[in-house]
Design an enzyme around this catalytic site. Structure first.
Site, PDB file in Angstrom:
ATOM      1  N   ASP A   1       0.889  -1.158   0.000  1.00  0.00           N
ATOM      2  CA  ASP A   1       0.000   0.000   0.000  1.00  0.00           C
ATOM      3  C   ASP A   1       0.932   1.215   0.000  1.00  0.00           C
ATOM      4  OD1 ASP A   1       0.905   0.289   2.611  1.00  0.00           O
ATOM      5  OD2 ASP A   1      -1.071   0.290   3.542  1.00  0.00           O
TER       6      ASP A   1
ATOM      7  N   CYS B   1       3.337  -3.225   3.836  1.00  0.00           N
ATOM      8  CA  CYS B   1       2.534  -2.053   4.217  1.00  0.00           C
ATOM      9  C   CYS B   1       3.309  -1.341   5.327  1.00  0.00           C
ATOM     10  CB  CYS B   1       1.097  -2.417   4.588  1.00  0.00           C
ATOM     11  SG  CYS B   1       0.860  -3.355   6.107  1.00  0.00           S
TER      12      CYS B   1
ATOM     13  N   THR C   1       3.094  -1.482   8.674  1.00  0.00           N
ATOM     14  CA  THR C   1       3.520  -2.429   9.705  1.00  0.00           C
ATOM     15  C   THR C   1       3.733  -3.841   9.163  1.00  0.00           C
ATOM     16  OG1 THR C   1       1.225  -2.982  10.147  1.00  0.00           O
ATOM     17  CG2 THR C   1       2.210  -1.214  11.491  1.00  0.00           C
TER      18      THR C   1
ATOM     19  N   HIS D   1       9.440 -24.452   8.219  1.00  0.00           N
ATOM     20  CA  HIS D   1       8.399 -25.093   9.031  1.00  0.00           C
ATOM     21  C   HIS D   1       6.984 -24.843   8.521  1.00  0.00           C
ATOM     22  CE1 HIS D   1      11.051 -25.460  12.909  1.00  0.00           C
ATOM     23  NE2 HIS D   1      11.690 -25.842  11.816  1.00  0.00           N
TER      24      HIS D   1
ATOM     25  N   HIS E   1       6.112 -31.142   9.616  1.00  0.00           N
ATOM     26  CA  HIS E   1       5.610 -29.793   9.321  1.00  0.00           C
ATOM     27  C   HIS E   1       4.474 -29.843   8.287  1.00  0.00           C
ATOM     28  CE1 HIS E   1       8.822 -28.340  11.752  1.00  0.00           C
ATOM     29  NE2 HIS E   1       9.732 -28.898  10.973  1.00  0.00           N
TER      30      HIS E   1
HETATM   31  C1  RB5 Z   1      -1.521   2.851   6.464  1.00  0.00           C
HETATM   32  O1  RB5 Z   1      -1.452   4.076   7.123  1.00  0.00           O
HETATM   33  C2  RB5 Z   1      -1.273   1.723   7.450  1.00  0.00           C
HETATM   34  O2  RB5 Z   1      -2.373   1.578   8.285  1.00  0.00           O
HETATM   35  C3  RB5 Z   1      -0.971   0.433   6.716  1.00  0.00           C
HETATM   36  O3  RB5 Z   1       0.121   0.616   5.881  1.00  0.00           O
HETATM   37  C4  RB5 Z   1      -0.640  -0.758   7.581  1.00  0.00           C
HETATM   38  O4  RB5 Z   1       0.325  -0.452   8.530  1.00  0.00           O
HETATM   39  C5  RB5 Z   1      -1.788  -1.497   8.132  1.00  0.00           C
HETATM   40  O5  RB5 Z   1      -1.661  -2.540   8.762  1.00  0.00           O
END
Ligand code: RB5
Length: 149
Positions: A8, A65, A67, A98, A133
């Site tokens: 994203d 993304c 996180t 695994h 596994h």
């Molecule tokens: C976008 O701001 C953020 O929420 C997205 O990139 C991600 O971290 C969501 O899990």
């Protein structure tokens, strides 16, 4: 080896770094987008990559993304997808050995570029060990089947 990538806006820059690394190292890649850092929704790109891996058009997927959490959650909704969120090389190696993970997810706001590229290299070079596994993965598939009715 053919690799599908998506992100994203929160993972856009790291995705581009990974694409450069993969091209330099002889991997065939497909970038499913996005193609700018404009705000967008991670499930849209997770779905494109996850479906391409599920349909065996690509050997592995890589999703990024902010996180790595949202995009891995979304990919794991597609039956047959085992997306592993990794922020260290030990986990990247272990999840191939695994869990036979078929998608690597990372967070651009969590890992630096150098570590991310080490994680990518480790993930793509490790091999599934099978045996006990595979029994556990078969149980994951059974859970998917139980709730797909
Ligand atoms: C976008 O701001 C953020 O929420 C997205 O990139 C991600 O971290 C969501 O899990």
């Amino acid at each position: 080896m053919k690799i599908a990538l998506g992100s994203d806006h929160g993972g856009f820059e790291l995705k581009n770094e990974i694409i450069e690394y993969l091209k330099e190292n002889g991997y065939e890649i497909k970038d499913f987008g996005p193609f700018s850092s404009e705000s967008c929704d991670y499930p849209d790109y997770a779905l494109k990559v996850a479906e391409s891996v599920k349909n065996k058009e690509y050997d592995f997927g890589i999703l990024v993304c902010g996180t790595g959490i949202g995009i891995s959650l979304a990919a794991n909704k597609v039956p047959g997808i085992r997306a592993a969120l990794c922020s260290d090389t030990f986990s990247a190696h272990a999840t191939r050995q695994h869990n036979n993970a078929n998608i690597l997810a990372m967070g651009q706001r969590v890992v630096g570029v150098g570590l991310a590229l080490d994680i990518v290299k480790t993930f793509l070079e490790a091999e599934f060990e099978g045996g006990r596994h595979q029994t556990r993965i078969d149980k994951l598939t059974a859970i998917e089947e139980k709730y797909s009715k």
